[in-house]
Design a protein around this motif. Structure first.
Motif, PDB file in Angstrom:
ATOM      1  N   MET A   1       0.890  -1.229   0.158  1.00  0.00           N
ATOM      2  CA  MET A   1      -0.053   0.154  -0.044  1.00  0.00           C
ATOM      3  C   MET A   1       0.820   1.197  -0.057  1.00  0.00           C
ATOM      4  O   MET A   1       1.817   1.332   1.070  1.00  0.00           O
ATOM      5  CB  MET A   1      -0.783   0.053   1.101  1.00  0.00           C
ATOM      6  N   LYS A   2       0.676   2.169  -0.987  1.00  0.00           N
ATOM      7  CA  LYS A   2       1.412   3.296  -1.044  1.00  0.00           C
ATOM      8  C   LYS A   2       0.963   4.470  -0.063  1.00  0.00           C
ATOM      9  O   LYS A   2      -0.276   4.620  -0.171  1.00  0.00           O
ATOM     10  CB  LYS A   2       1.112   4.067  -2.535  1.00  0.00           C
ATOM     11  N   THR A   3       1.739   5.061   0.488  1.00  0.00           N
ATOM     12  CA  THR A   3       1.496   6.163   1.638  1.00  0.00           C
ATOM     13  C   THR A   3       1.490   7.485   0.740  1.00  0.00           C
ATOM     14  O   THR A   3       2.075   7.686  -0.091  1.00  0.00           O
ATOM     15  CB  THR A   3       2.667   6.354   2.688  1.00  0.00           C
ATOM     16  N   GLN A   4       0.296   8.007   0.902  1.00  0.00           N
ATOM     17  CA  GLN A   4       0.267   9.524   0.143  1.00  0.00           C
ATOM     18  C   GLN A   4       1.069  10.432   0.827  1.00  0.00           C
ATOM     19  O   GLN A   4       1.408  10.661   1.953  1.00  0.00           O
ATOM     20  CB  GLN A   4      -1.096   9.871   0.281  1.00  0.00           C
ATOM     21  N   ARG A   5       1.815  11.468  -0.176  1.00  0.00           N
ATOM     22  CA  ARG A   5       2.833  12.375   0.683  1.00  0.00           C
ATOM     23  C   ARG A   5       1.979  13.446   1.047  1.00  0.00           C
ATOM     24  O   ARG A   5       0.900  13.896   0.644  1.00  0.00           O
ATOM     25  CB  ARG A   5       3.534  12.831  -1.014  1.00  0.00           C
ATOM     26  N   ASP A   6       2.583  13.876   2.110  1.00  0.00           N
ATOM     27  CA  ASP A   6       1.959  15.194   2.926  1.00  0.00           C
ATOM     28  C   ASP A   6       1.751  16.345   2.124  1.00  0.00           C
ATOM     29  O   ASP A   6       2.925  16.853   1.813  1.00  0.00           O
ATOM     30  CB  ASP A   6       2.640  15.268   4.141  1.00  0.00           C
ATOM     31  N   PRO A   7       0.784  16.797   1.557  1.00  0.00           N
ATOM     32  CA  PRO A   7       0.673  18.078   0.817  1.00  0.00           C
ATOM     33  C   PRO A   7       1.542  19.233   1.427  1.00  0.00           C
ATOM     34  O   PRO A   7       2.100  20.244   0.841  1.00  0.00           O
ATOM     35  CB  PRO A   7      -0.658  18.533   0.400  1.00  0.00           C
ATOM     36  N   ARG A   8       1.611  19.405   2.771  1.00  0.00           N
ATOM     37  CA  ARG A   8       2.259  20.404   3.435  1.00  0.00           C
ATOM     38  C   ARG A   8       3.837  20.487   3.325  1.00  0.00           C
ATOM     39  O   ARG A   8       4.308  21.400   3.185  1.00  0.00           O
ATOM     40  CB  ARG A   8       2.017  20.092   5.005  1.00  0.00           C
ATOM     41  N   LEU A   9       4.348  19.216   3.027  1.00  0.00           N
ATOM     42  CA  LEU A   9       5.811  19.263   2.523  1.00  0.00           C
ATOM     43  C   LEU A   9       5.994  20.000   1.369  1.00  0.00           C
ATOM     44  O   LEU A   9       6.791  20.508   1.150  1.00  0.00           O
ATOM     45  CB  LEU A   9       6.327  17.903   2.484  1.00  0.00           C
ATOM     46  N   ASP A  10       5.080  19.781   0.338  1.00  0.00           N
ATOM     47  CA  ASP A  10       5.512  20.307  -0.945  1.00  0.00           C
ATOM     48  C   ASP A  10       5.110  21.843  -0.816  1.00  0.00           C
ATOM     49  O   ASP A  10       5.668  22.647  -1.492  1.00  0.00           O
ATOM     50  CB  ASP A  10       4.105  19.722  -2.086  1.00  0.00           C
ATOM     51  N   ARG A  11       4.127  22.294  -0.011  1.00  0.00           N
ATOM     52  CA  ARG A  11       3.979  23.787   0.211  1.00  0.00           C
ATOM     53  C   ARG A  11       4.971  24.513   1.005  1.00  0.00           C
ATOM     54  O   ARG A  11       5.360  25.588   0.518  1.00  0.00           O
ATOM     55  CB  ARG A  11       2.681  23.971   1.045  1.00  0.00           C
ATOM     56  N   SER A  12       5.730  23.708   1.965  1.00  0.00           N
ATOM     57  CA  SER A  12       6.807  24.349   2.770  1.00  0.00           C
ATOM     58  C   SER A  12       7.883  24.403   1.749  1.00  0.00           C
ATOM     59  O   SER A  12       8.558  25.462   1.563  1.00  0.00           O
ATOM     60  CB  SER A  12       7.015  23.611   4.035  1.00  0.00           C
ATOM     61  N   ARG A  13       8.203  23.494   0.946  1.00  0.00           N
ATOM     62  CA  ARG A  13       9.301  23.272   0.067  1.00  0.00           C
ATOM     63  C   ARG A  13       9.273  24.490  -0.896  1.00  0.00           C
ATOM     64  O   ARG A  13      10.160  25.331  -1.229  1.00  0.00           O
ATOM     65  CB  ARG A  13       9.675  22.042  -0.682  1.00  0.00           C
ATOM     66  N   ALA A  14       7.809  24.809  -1.459  1.00  0.00           N
ATOM     67  CA  ALA A  14       7.588  25.759  -2.560  1.00  0.00           C
ATOM     68  C   ALA A  14       7.856  26.871  -1.980  1.00  0.00           C
ATOM     69  O   ALA A  14       8.562  27.983  -2.507  1.00  0.00           O
ATOM     70  CB  ALA A  14       6.246  25.408  -2.868  1.00  0.00           C
ATOM     71  N   ALA A  15       7.460  27.321  -0.682  1.00  0.00           N
ATOM     72  CA  ALA A  15       7.590  28.543   0.001  1.00  0.00           C
ATOM     73  C   ALA A  15       9.269  28.737   0.180  1.00  0.00           C
ATOM     74  O   ALA A  15       9.523  29.977   0.064  1.00  0.00           O
ATOM     75  CB  ALA A  15       6.866  28.498   1.218  1.00  0.00           C
ATOM     76  N   ILE A  16       9.936  27.813   0.706  1.00  0.00           N
ATOM     77  CA  ILE A  16      11.242  28.068   0.781  1.00  0.00           C
ATOM     78  C   ILE A  16      11.848  28.409  -0.297  1.00  0.00           C
ATOM     79  O   ILE A  16      12.683  29.412  -0.473  1.00  0.00           O
ATOM     80  CB  ILE A  16      11.860  26.742   1.556  1.00  0.00           C
TER      81      ILE A  16
END
Length: 196
Positions: free
Chosen positions: A1-16
C-alpha cells in the motif's frame, strides 16, 4: 500500500524555494541565508532543514529554479550546431534573468569581490561545482572538439562566447538573438581554425 505524500511538505518546500529565489534575485548569493529564507517564507528553520541539509543545497536548488540547467545538445549534430544551440540556450537564460546569469557565470569562474572565510569558501566551492555541472559542463565536449590541443583552455573559450552575451544584456541592451549568436559562434570557430 502506497503512502500518500503530505501536501504540507510540498507547500513548505515551494515557500522556501520561492523565498530563496527572491533573495537570490534581489541581492545575490550573500542574501540567501537560512535566517533570511525562514523569515521571508514563514517556514520554521527545522522544516527548512527537512528539505535542505544546508545553505549550499538551498542555494543550488534556488539556482535550479531560477536558471534551469542547460540541456545537452544532440551529439549527432555537427560541432558548430551543438555549440550554437548551447549559446542560444544560454542567451535565452540571460534574457530572462540577466543579472543572475552573470552571477552564475562569475561564480562558475571563481570570481569574488571579497575574500571569504574558510567555511564560506567551502560553501562557495560546493556551489561553484554545482554551477559548473549545470551550466558549464555541457560546453566541455563540444569545445574540446572545436579547440586544438594547444588551446584547450575551455574557460577562456567560454569567456569569449558567453562574455558578449552577458555584456549585451547588462550593458548595451542589444538583443542576443539568433543572428547575433550565429555570428558569435561562427567568428569564434573561424578564429580557432586560424590558430591551428
Amino acid at each position: 500500500m502506497k503512502t500518500q505524500r503530505d501536501p504540507r511538505l510540498d507547500r513548505s518546500r515551494a515557500a522556501i524555494l520561492s523565498a530563496a529565489v527572491e533573495l537570490l534575485s534581489e541581492g545575490g548569493v550573500q542574501r540567501v541565508t537560512i535566517e533570511a529564507v525562514t523569515a521571508r517564507s514563514g517556514v520554521a528553520r527545522s522544516t527548512l532543514y527537512r528539505h535542505f541539509r544546508n545553505n549550499t543545497e538551498l542555494l543550488a536548488a534556488a539556482f535550479r529554479e531560477l536558471l534551469p540547467p542547460l540541456p545537452e545538445p544532440d551529439p549527432a549534430l555537427p560541432a558548430r550546431d551543438r555549440l550554437l544551440q548551447l549559446v542560444l540556450d544560454q542567451a535565452d537564460q540571460i534574457a530572462h534573468v540577466p543579472a543572475m546569469a552573470a552571477v552564475t557565470w562569475m561564480a562558475a569562474s571563481g570570481y569574488s569581490a571579497e575574500t571569504p572565510s574558510a567555511g564560506e569558501r567551502t560553501r562557495l566551492d560546493a556551489l561553484r561545482q554545482h554551477i559548473i555541472d549545470n551550466y558549464r559542463r555541457p560546453f566541455d565536449p563540444v569545445l574540446t572538439e572545436c579547440l586544438s590541443d594547444s588551446e584547450r583552455e575551455i574557460d577562456l573559450a567560454l569567456a569569449r562566447l558567453i562574455g558578449p552575451l552577458v555584456f549585451n544584456a547588462l550593458v548595451t541592451g542589444r538583443p542576443n538573438d539568433r543572428e547575433f549568436c550565429t555570428r558569435l559562434v561562427d567568428e569564434f570557430l573561424a578564429a580557432t581554425a586560424r590558430s591551428r
